[in-house]
Design a protein around this motif. Structure first.
Motif, PDB file in Angstrom:
ATOM      1  N   MET A 122       0.823  -1.208   0.000  1.00 25.71           N
ATOM      2  CA  MET A 122       0.000   0.000   0.000  1.00 25.71           C
ATOM      3  C   MET A 122       0.855   1.254   0.000  1.00 25.71           C
ATOM      4  SD  MET A 122      -3.350  -0.789   2.352  1.00 25.71           S
ATOM      5  CE  MET A 122      -2.517  -1.572   3.726  1.00 25.71           C
ATOM      6  N   SER A 123       1.964   1.207   0.727  1.00 20.02           N
ATOM      7  CA  SER A 123       2.883   2.343   0.752  1.00 20.02           C
ATOM      8  C   SER A 123       3.452   2.603  -0.630  1.00 20.02           C
ATOM      9  CB  SER A 123       4.007   2.084   1.760  1.00 20.02           C
ATOM     10  OG  SER A 123       4.942   3.139   1.744  1.00 20.02           O
ATOM     11  N   ASN A 124       3.859   1.540  -1.315  1.00 22.60           N
ATOM     12  CA  ASN A 124       4.399   1.675  -2.672  1.00 22.60           C
ATOM     13  C   ASN A 124       3.335   2.169  -3.644  1.00 22.60           C
ATOM     14  OD1 ASN A 124       6.900   0.775  -1.806  1.00 22.60           O
ATOM     15  ND2 ASN A 124       6.490  -1.356  -2.330  1.00 22.60           N
ATOM     16  N   LEU A 125       2.098   1.693  -3.482  1.00 22.65           N
ATOM     17  CA  LEU A 125       1.002   2.143  -4.340  1.00 22.65           C
ATOM     18  C   LEU A 125       0.733   3.632  -4.147  1.00 22.65           C
ATOM     19  CD1 LEU A 125      -1.587  -0.776  -3.980  1.00 22.65           C
ATOM     20  CD2 LEU A 125      -0.325  -0.162  -6.048  1.00 22.65           C
ATOM     21  N   LYS A 126       0.771   4.065  -2.891  1.00 20.12           N
ATOM     22  CA  LYS A 126       0.523   5.476  -2.584  1.00 20.12           C
ATOM     23  C   LYS A 126       1.590   6.358  -3.213  1.00 20.12           C
ATOM     24  CE  LYS A 126      -0.119   8.614   1.370  1.00 20.12           C
ATOM     25  NZ  LYS A 126       1.005   9.531   1.143  1.00 20.12           N
ATOM     26  N   LEU A 159      -3.002  14.868  -1.113  1.00 20.25           N
ATOM     27  CA  LEU A 159      -1.902  15.169  -0.203  1.00 20.25           C
ATOM     28  C   LEU A 159      -0.671  14.409  -0.682  1.00 20.25           C
ATOM     29  CD1 LEU A 159      -3.616  15.068   3.301  1.00 20.25           C
ATOM     30  CD2 LEU A 159      -3.001  17.063   1.942  1.00 20.25           C
ATOM     31  N   ILE A 160       0.394  15.136  -0.921  1.00 17.19           N
ATOM     32  CA  ILE A 160       1.602  14.565  -1.514  1.00 17.19           C
ATOM     33  C   ILE A 160       2.730  14.537  -0.483  1.00 17.19           C
ATOM     34  CG2 ILE A 160       3.224  14.697  -3.428  1.00 17.19           C
ATOM     35  CD1 ILE A 160       0.337  14.316  -4.333  1.00 17.19           C
ATOM     36  N   SER A 161       3.287  13.354  -0.249  1.00 17.05           N
ATOM     37  CA  SER A 161       4.415  13.236   0.677  1.00 17.05           C
ATOM     38  C   SER A 161       5.707  13.630  -0.034  1.00 17.05           C
ATOM     39  CB  SER A 161       4.520  11.799   1.194  1.00 17.05           C
ATOM     40  OG  SER A 161       4.935  10.935   0.158  1.00 17.05           O
ATOM     41  N   ARG A 162       6.789  13.724   0.732  1.00 16.45           N
ATOM     42  CA  ARG A 162       8.102  14.034   0.147  1.00 16.45           C
ATOM     43  C   ARG A 162       8.950  12.772   0.022  1.00 16.45           C
ATOM     44  NH1 ARG A 162      10.631  19.089   3.254  1.00 16.45           N
ATOM     45  NH2 ARG A 162      12.158  18.845   1.572  1.00 16.45           N
ATOM     46  N   ASP A 163       8.286  11.612  -0.041  1.00 14.15           N
ATOM     47  CA  ASP A 163       9.004  10.342  -0.128  1.00 14.15           C
ATOM     48  C   ASP A 163       9.518  10.044  -1.532  1.00 14.15           C
ATOM     49  OD1 ASP A 163       8.520   9.939   2.549  1.00 14.15           O
ATOM     50  OD2 ASP A 163       6.690   8.773   2.206  1.00 14.15           O
ATOM     51  N   SER A 164       9.151  10.853  -2.503  1.00 12.98           N
ATOM     52  CA  SER A 164       9.640  10.680  -3.878  1.00 12.98           C
ATOM     53  C   SER A 164      10.282  11.972  -4.349  1.00 12.98           C
ATOM     54  CB  SER A 164       8.485  10.295  -4.813  1.00 12.98           C
ATOM     55  OG  SER A 164       7.564  11.360  -4.922  1.00 12.98           O
ATOM     56  N   ASP A 165      11.053  11.910  -5.428  1.00  8.95           N
ATOM     57  CA  ASP A 165      11.672  13.121  -5.985  1.00  8.95           C
ATOM     58  C   ASP A 165      10.608  14.115  -6.429  1.00  8.95           C
ATOM     59  OD1 ASP A 165      14.165  12.032  -5.563  1.00  8.95           O
ATOM     60  OD2 ASP A 165      14.379  11.269  -7.610  1.00  8.95           O
ATOM     61  N   GLU A 166       9.518  13.590  -7.003  1.00  8.95           N
ATOM     62  CA  GLU A 166       8.443  14.463  -7.470  1.00  8.95           C
ATOM     63  C   GLU A 166       7.774  15.176  -6.302  1.00  8.95           C
ATOM     64  OE1 GLU A 166       9.135  11.354 -10.546  1.00  8.95           O
ATOM     65  OE2 GLU A 166       8.962  11.393  -8.367  1.00  8.95           O
ATOM     66  N   GLY A 167       7.518  14.444  -5.218  1.00  3.29           N
ATOM     67  CA  GLY A 167       6.896  15.048  -4.044  1.00  3.29           C
ATOM     68  C   GLY A 167       7.793  16.094  -3.402  1.00  3.29           C
ATOM     69  N   ASP A 168       9.089  15.820  -3.385  1.00  2.00           N
ATOM     70  CA  ASP A 168      10.038  16.779  -2.828  1.00  2.00           C
ATOM     71  C   ASP A 168      10.108  18.033  -3.694  1.00  2.00           C
ATOM     72  OD1 ASP A 168      12.071  17.302  -0.741  1.00  2.00           O
ATOM     73  OD2 ASP A 168      13.464  17.313  -2.427  1.00  2.00           O
ATOM     74  N   ALA A 169      10.029  17.846  -5.027  1.00  3.59           N
ATOM     75  CA  ALA A 169      10.058  18.988  -5.945  1.00  3.59           C
ATOM     76  C   ALA A 169       8.826  19.872  -5.765  1.00  3.59           C
ATOM     77  CB  ALA A 169      10.144  18.492  -7.389  1.00  3.59           C
ATOM     78  N   LEU A 170       7.675  19.263  -5.517  1.00  5.80           N
ATOM     79  CA  LEU A 170       6.460  20.039  -5.287  1.00  5.80           C
ATOM     80  C   LEU A 170       6.633  20.962  -4.087  1.00  5.80           C
ATOM     81  CD1 LEU A 170       3.389  20.525  -5.922  1.00  5.80           C
ATOM     82  CD2 LEU A 170       2.926  18.764  -4.202  1.00  5.80           C
ATOM     83  N   TYR A 171       7.261  20.435  -3.029  1.00  6.63           N
ATOM     84  CA  TYR A 171       7.454  21.227  -1.809  1.00  6.63           C
ATOM     85  C   TYR A 171       8.518  22.307  -2.004  1.00  6.63           C
ATOM     86  CZ  TYR A 171       8.459  22.367   3.055  1.00  6.63           C
ATOM     87  OH  TYR A 171       8.662  23.034   4.241  1.00  6.63           O
ATOM     88  N   ASP A 215       3.994  18.244   4.111  1.00 15.36           N
ATOM     89  CA  ASP A 215       4.921  18.944   5.000  1.00 15.36           C
ATOM     90  C   ASP A 215       4.598  20.426   5.171  1.00 15.36           C
ATOM     91  OD1 ASP A 215       6.203  16.576   5.315  1.00 15.36           O
ATOM     92  OD2 ASP A 215       8.208  17.327   4.873  1.00 15.36           O
ATOM     93  N   LEU A 216       3.469  20.877   4.615  1.00 14.64           N
ATOM     94  CA  LEU A 216       3.078  22.269   4.831  1.00 14.64           C
ATOM     95  C   LEU A 216       2.821  22.516   6.312  1.00 14.64           C
ATOM     96  CD1 LEU A 216       0.579  23.231   1.981  1.00 14.64           C
ATOM     97  CD2 LEU A 216       2.767  24.300   2.477  1.00 14.64           C
ATOM     98  N   ARG A 217       3.501  23.474   6.870  1.00 13.80           N
ATOM     99  CA  ARG A 217       3.313  23.836   8.272  1.00 13.80           C
ATOM    100  C   ARG A 217       2.926  25.307   8.342  1.00 13.80           C
ATOM    101  NH1 ARG A 217       3.336  19.234   8.130  1.00 13.80           N
ATOM    102  NH2 ARG A 217       4.597  17.699   9.260  1.00 13.80           N
ATOM    103  N   LYS A 218       1.749  25.611   7.838  1.00 11.63           N
ATOM    104  CA  LYS A 218       1.288  26.994   7.793  1.00 11.63           C
ATOM    105  C   LYS A 218      -0.146  27.086   8.305  1.00 11.63           C
ATOM    106  CE  LYS A 218       4.229  28.506   3.966  1.00 11.63           C
ATOM    107  NZ  LYS A 218       4.273  29.245   2.680  1.00 11.63           N
ATOM    108  N   TYR A 219      -0.520  28.301   8.693  1.00  7.93           N
ATOM    109  CA  TYR A 219      -1.868  28.546   9.205  1.00  7.93           C
ATOM    110  C   TYR A 219      -2.468  29.758   8.521  1.00  7.93           C
ATOM    111  CZ  TYR A 219      -1.031  25.216  12.955  1.00  7.93           C
ATOM    112  OH  TYR A 219      -0.767  24.064  13.660  1.00  7.93           O
ATOM    113  N   ARG A 220      -3.768  29.689   8.295  1.00  2.00           N
ATOM    114  CA  ARG A 220      -4.523  30.844   7.793  1.00  2.00           C
ATOM    115  C   ARG A 220      -5.155  31.516   8.997  1.00  2.00           C
ATOM    116  NH1 ARG A 220      -4.126  33.947   3.311  1.00  2.00           N
ATOM    117  NH2 ARG A 220      -6.136  34.831   2.663  1.00  2.00           N
ATOM    118  N   VAL A 221      -4.830  32.782   9.188  1.00  2.00           N
ATOM    119  CA  VAL A 221      -5.260  33.515  10.383  1.00  2.00           C
ATOM    120  C   VAL A 221      -6.184  34.664   9.987  1.00  2.00           C
ATOM    121  CG1 VAL A 221      -4.480  34.917  12.330  1.00  2.00           C
ATOM    122  CG2 VAL A 221      -3.151  32.922  11.628  1.00  2.00           C
TER     123      VAL A 221
END
Length: 306
Positions: A160-164, A279-291, A211-217
């Motif tokens: 499942m992790s690999n599929l995600k 929701l995209i993790s940073r576990d892949s190069d593509e996910g890291d590039a998005l961040y 990995d977004l750590r932001k808030y809308r205030v």
């Protein structure tokens, strides 16, 4: 009021507020997967709901074991054994299908068991065709009882992790292809541009980095009623002092009226217009590039906008 599922844990805790985490987990939308183990002796059927494993049924067969005699007696015994095995597989197929067809939100099915029997069962179309299509993987386990179900869940978690990750990679690749399409690009990125597209109902798929750590205030002046919204990094918000109201003639400090996680806030805006949220993790190069390259906020548009 009754919880949606039976409470299986006991916890004694002294605190100033009620401990509601087990109930909140029940109310969360869990991914549901079917599980079953099979060989010629046993069949165990279960369900994986989020982190909870349920055993739904356990069947045992009357298929005889190997016959030691030779000659015609052995051949006749083997024929009877194969007939009994076929009847056993039909029984299991009907039971498995009837259980899983009732689950409308079933995302997929994992099959386990020792030896080649499980693969033969799957390949021989003993299951309902709708259930057959939902099989994700056939995995090896040492047992076909409840302990085998735990083995299957452990093996399935890696799949499942690999599929995600594979799904995330494909979504980000699709976005990057739109970015490079300069003539009629259907890509948008950055919080301001994404908000604009969401307000127009133009976003088909919203991509947010986990990995977004932001808030809308939301800031408001209680004197004149003026309100404004800003986005803050988590670290900056801890030291933030609300400014004075720009509309009041006398200095009046505004107050924080509402604070919401940016992922939750943008997801709600997307859902209002029927956009999908990924929701995209940073576990892949593509996910890291998005961040890193796009600030963790992007979208694929339904149509090109100016």
């Amino acid at each position: 009021i009754e919880p949606p599922l039976p409470i299986t844990t006991f916890l004694y805790r002294c605190d100033s507020s009620f401990y509601l985490e087990p109930l909140k987990e029940m109310l969360a939308e869990d991914e549901i997967y079917g599980l079953f183990l099979i060989d010629r002796r046993e069949c165990t059927i279960g369900m994986l709901r989020g982190k909870r494993v349920e055993i739904l049924s356990h069947l045992t067969s009357r298929v005889p074991g190997k016959h030691g005699r030779g000659g015609q007696s052995q051949r006749r015994f083997e024929r009877l054994t194969e007939i009994a095995a076929h009847e056993w597989f039909v029984e299991c197929g009907e039971k498995i299908s009837s259980i899983f067809l009732k689950e409308k939100n079933l995302k997929g099915i994992f099959v386990g068991g020792p030896g080649p029997t499980k693969q033969y069962f799957v390949d021989s179309n003993y299951l309902h065709h709708e259930i057959q299509k939902k099989i994700i993987a056939v995995l090896d386990t040492g047992y076909t009882d409840e302990s085998g179900i735990r083995e299957l869940v452990s093996a399935a978690s890696e799949v499942m992790s690999n599929l995600k990750i594979a799904k995330e990679k494909n979504i980000v690749k699709r976005f990057l292809q739109e970015v490079t399409n300069r003539d009629k690009s259907r890509a948008v990125y950055g919080e301001e541009e994404v908000r604009k597209a969401l307000s127009m109902g133009a976003i088909d798929t919203l991509l947010l980095s986990e990995d977004l750590r932001k808030y809308r205030v939301k800031l408001k002046c209680h004197t004149c009623g003026y309100a404004m919204e800003k986005t803050f990094d988590e670290n900056r918000l801890e030291k933030f002092e609300p400014p004075n109201c720009p509309k009041c003639e006398t200095p009046t400090q505004m107050v924080i009226e509402e604070k919401k996680d940016l992922i939750d806030e943008l997801s709600e805006l997307a859902e209002e217009t029927g956009a999908k949220v990924e929701l995209i993790s940073r576990d892949s190069d593509e996910g890291d590039a998005l961040y890193r390259a796009f600030g963790g906020i992007a979208g694929i548009l339904r149509y090109n906008i100016e």
